[in-house]
Write a protein that holds these residues in place. Structure first.
Motif, PDB file in Angstrom:
ATOM      1  N   ALA A  83       6.545 -13.475   3.112  1.00 12.64           N
ATOM      2  CA  ALA A  83       6.403 -12.113   2.758  1.00 12.64           C
ATOM      3  C   ALA A  83       7.831 -11.322   2.851  1.00 12.64           C
ATOM      4  CB  ALA A  83       5.552 -11.336   3.650  1.00 12.64           C
ATOM      5  N   ASN A  84       8.284 -10.589   1.930  1.00  8.34           N
ATOM      6  CA  ASN A  84       9.583  -9.864   2.065  1.00  8.34           C
ATOM      7  C   ASN A  84       9.592  -9.059   2.972  1.00  8.34           C
ATOM      8  OD1 ASN A  84      10.994 -11.602   0.174  1.00  8.34           O
ATOM      9  ND2 ASN A  84       9.740 -10.492  -1.523  1.00  8.34           N
ATOM     10  N   ASN A  85       8.400  -7.923   3.038  1.00  4.62           N
ATOM     11  CA  ASN A  85       8.353  -6.830   4.016  1.00  4.62           C
ATOM     12  C   ASN A  85       7.208  -7.250   4.841  1.00  4.62           C
ATOM     13  OD1 ASN A  85       7.773  -4.467   5.355  1.00  4.62           O
ATOM     14  ND2 ASN A  85       8.044  -3.233   3.563  1.00  4.62           N
ATOM     15  N   LYS A  86       7.674  -7.853   6.122  1.00  6.53           N
ATOM     16  CA  LYS A  86       6.929  -8.423   7.043  1.00  6.53           C
ATOM     17  C   LYS A  86       5.787  -7.257   7.676  1.00  6.53           C
ATOM     18  CE  LYS A  86       9.479 -12.721   7.508  1.00  6.53           C
ATOM     19  NZ  LYS A  86       8.744 -13.326   6.489  1.00  6.53           N
ATOM     20  N   ARG A  87       6.360  -6.322   7.775  1.00  4.11           N
ATOM     21  CA  ARG A  87       5.728  -5.248   8.743  1.00  4.11           C
ATOM     22  C   ARG A  87       4.667  -4.717   7.741  1.00  4.11           C
ATOM     23  NH1 ARG A  87       7.472   0.205  12.042  1.00  4.11           N
ATOM     24  NH2 ARG A  87       5.251   1.208  11.885  1.00  4.11           N
ATOM     25  N   LEU A  88       4.903  -4.714   6.599  1.00  2.69           N
ATOM     26  CA  LEU A  88       3.823  -4.152   5.533  1.00  2.69           C
ATOM     27  C   LEU A  88       2.907  -5.003   5.075  1.00  2.69           C
ATOM     28  CD1 LEU A  88       2.866  -1.874   3.531  1.00  2.69           C
ATOM     29  CD2 LEU A  88       4.233  -2.945   1.808  1.00  2.69           C
ATOM     30  N   PHE A  89       3.197  -6.388   5.177  1.00  4.04           N
ATOM     31  CA  PHE A  89       2.226  -7.339   5.052  1.00  4.04           C
ATOM     32  C   PHE A  89       1.342  -7.280   5.989  1.00  4.04           C
ATOM     33  CE2 PHE A  89       1.139 -12.097   5.399  1.00  4.04           C
ATOM     34  CZ  PHE A  89       0.846 -12.341   4.060  1.00  4.04           C
ATOM     35  N   VAL A  90       1.520  -7.160   7.335  1.00  5.42           N
ATOM     36  CA  VAL A  90       0.551  -7.218   8.523  1.00  5.42           C
ATOM     37  C   VAL A  90      -0.191  -6.145   8.408  1.00  5.42           C
ATOM     38  CG1 VAL A  90       0.373  -7.383  10.864  1.00  5.42           C
ATOM     39  CG2 VAL A  90       2.223  -8.637   9.989  1.00  5.42           C
ATOM     40  N   GLU A  91       0.574  -4.930   7.947  1.00  2.00           N
ATOM     41  CA  GLU A  91      -0.241  -3.720   8.051  1.00  2.00           C
ATOM     42  C   GLU A  91      -1.364  -3.739   6.863  1.00  2.00           C
ATOM     43  OE1 GLU A  91       3.026  -0.394   9.360  1.00  2.00           O
ATOM     44  OE2 GLU A  91       2.716  -0.858   7.421  1.00  2.00           O
ATOM     45  N   ILE A  92      -1.147  -4.427   5.770  1.00  2.00           N
ATOM     46  CA  ILE A  92      -2.226  -4.645   4.742  1.00  2.00           C
ATOM     47  C   ILE A  92      -3.211  -5.597   5.304  1.00  2.00           C
ATOM     48  CG2 ILE A  92      -2.613  -5.774   2.546  1.00  2.00           C
ATOM     49  CD1 ILE A  92       0.611  -5.332   1.869  1.00  2.00           C
ATOM     50  N   ALA A  93      -2.953  -6.511   5.983  1.00  2.00           N
ATOM     51  CA  ALA A  93      -3.847  -7.399   6.672  1.00  2.00           C
ATOM     52  C   ALA A  93      -4.784  -6.680   7.427  1.00  2.00           C
ATOM     53  CB  ALA A  93      -3.104  -8.626   7.255  1.00  2.00           C
ATOM     54  N   LEU A  94      -4.217  -5.743   8.360  1.00  2.00           N
ATOM     55  CA  LEU A  94      -5.156  -4.712   9.272  1.00  2.00           C
ATOM     56  C   LEU A  94      -5.902  -3.835   8.346  1.00  2.00           C
ATOM     57  CD1 LEU A  94      -2.650  -4.379  11.912  1.00  2.00           C
ATOM     58  CD2 LEU A  94      -4.584  -5.803  12.155  1.00  2.00           C
ATOM     59  N   MET A  95      -5.453  -3.328   7.411  1.00  2.00           N
ATOM     60  CA  MET A  95      -6.155  -2.423   6.843  1.00  2.00           C
ATOM     61  C   MET A  95      -7.395  -2.962   6.050  1.00  2.00           C
ATOM     62  SD  MET A  95      -3.488   0.290   5.135  1.00  2.00           S
ATOM     63  CE  MET A  95      -2.218  -0.605   4.441  1.00  2.00           C
ATOM     64  N   LYS A  96      -7.090  -4.149   5.529  1.00  2.00           N
ATOM     65  CA  LYS A  96      -8.062  -5.154   4.842  1.00  2.00           C
ATOM     66  C   LYS A  96      -9.222  -5.382   5.705  1.00  2.00           C
ATOM     67  CE  LYS A  96      -8.845  -9.178   1.678  1.00  2.00           C
ATOM     68  NZ  LYS A  96      -7.955 -10.056   1.010  1.00  2.00           N
ATOM     69  N   LEU A  97      -8.882  -5.667   7.125  1.00  3.07           N
ATOM     70  CA  LEU A  97      -9.852  -5.910   7.996  1.00  3.07           C
ATOM     71  C   LEU A  97     -10.872  -5.061   8.589  1.00  3.07           C
ATOM     72  CD1 LEU A  97      -7.746  -8.178  10.593  1.00  3.07           C
ATOM     73  CD2 LEU A  97      -9.842  -9.039   9.243  1.00  3.07           C
ATOM     74  N   ALA A  98     -10.023  -3.540   8.699  1.00  2.00           N
ATOM     75  CA  ALA A  98     -10.661  -2.268   9.017  1.00  2.00           C
ATOM     76  C   ALA A  98     -11.523  -1.676   8.083  1.00  2.00           C
ATOM     77  CB  ALA A  98      -9.779  -1.312   9.440  1.00  2.00           C
ATOM     78  N   ALA A  99     -11.228  -2.150   6.716  1.00  2.00           N
ATOM     79  CA  ALA A  99     -12.104  -1.693   5.554  1.00  2.00           C
ATOM     80  C   ALA A  99     -13.309  -2.465   5.191  1.00  2.00           C
ATOM     81  CB  ALA A  99     -11.005  -1.559   4.330  1.00  2.00           C
ATOM     82  N   GLY A 100     -13.187  -3.778   5.692  1.00  2.13           N
ATOM     83  CA  GLY A 100     -13.997  -4.686   5.271  1.00  2.13           C
ATOM     84  C   GLY A 100     -15.421  -4.221   5.676  1.00  2.13           C
TER      85      GLY A 100
END
Length: 201
Positions: free
Chosen positions: A184-201
């Motif tokens: 990942a280039n933007n590592k913070r955003l990458f982790v945030e996307i993972a967390l949003m995906k988990l919370a939205a799932g």
């Protein structure tokens, strides 16, 4: 496999078993009490987890932390020095994920970032937490939980609020993002996307 058979046949092979977390914690307690080092048990458990079953690594880490913390091993000081998040962070985070509270999840990660913790280590801790929740669902597997009795009960309670398919899905997402983190280039955003995906799932 690169050693030729004639040499290999003259070698002794020692396969050392991994030392349990409880055994390492008990040994560290013994040393701490002998050396008049104040400690919190969860701090010693953090050292034991970080050593991954190696007593020598645990003792080395213990010695360094005694120096860094001036012989006062608190969970907060140890987690900051080892760049390892304590279990409380993951319990809180998964409560928010289960409630699909995306804002709460994002704010919790903001707090983690501001404390200076590494995204890779955070994801590794998250996958380990999810693995423990899956183990906690089945009483026959509780012996695989390396945690204090209080934390074991918390794992069981949190696991029972979920279903096995949902926990497996969470684990699949988290481990996938952990594996791809380095790319990942933007590592913070990458982790945030993972967390949003988990919370939205």
């Amino acid at each position: 496999h690169k050693v030729i058979p004639t040499i290999l046949s003259r070698c002794q092979v020692f396969e050392f078993k991994r030392i349990s977390e409880d055994d390492i914690v008990n040994h560290l307690k013994y040393i701490a009490e002998k050396e008049n080092v104040s400690y919190e048990e969860e701090a010693l458990r953090l050292i034991a987890r970080k050593s991954e079953g190696g007593l020598r690594d645990a003792l080395s880490t213990f010695d360094q932390l005694v120096s860094f913390t001036r012989a006062n091993l608190t969970l907060q000081l140890c987690s900051e020095n080892l760049n390892v998040l304590d279990r409380e962070v993951y319990f809180r985070l998964m409560d928010a994920v289960h409630k699909q509270a995306i804002a709460d999840v994002m704010l919790q990660y903001e707090e983690i970032v501001n404390r200076g913790f590494n995204g890779q280590n955070f994801l590794t801790g998250l996958t380990n937490h999810l693995r423990n929740l899956i183990v906690a669902l089945d009483p026959q597997m509780h012996q695989l939980l390396e945690a204090s009795e209080a934390d074991r009960q918390r794992y069981v309670a949190q696991a029972q609020a979920c279903t096995l398919p949902s926990l497996l899905w969470y684990l699949n997402v988290a481990s996938d993002y952990e594996f791809k983190f380095r790319e990942a280039n933007n590592k913070r955003l990458f982790v945030e996307i993972a967390l949003m995906k988990l919370a939205a799932g």
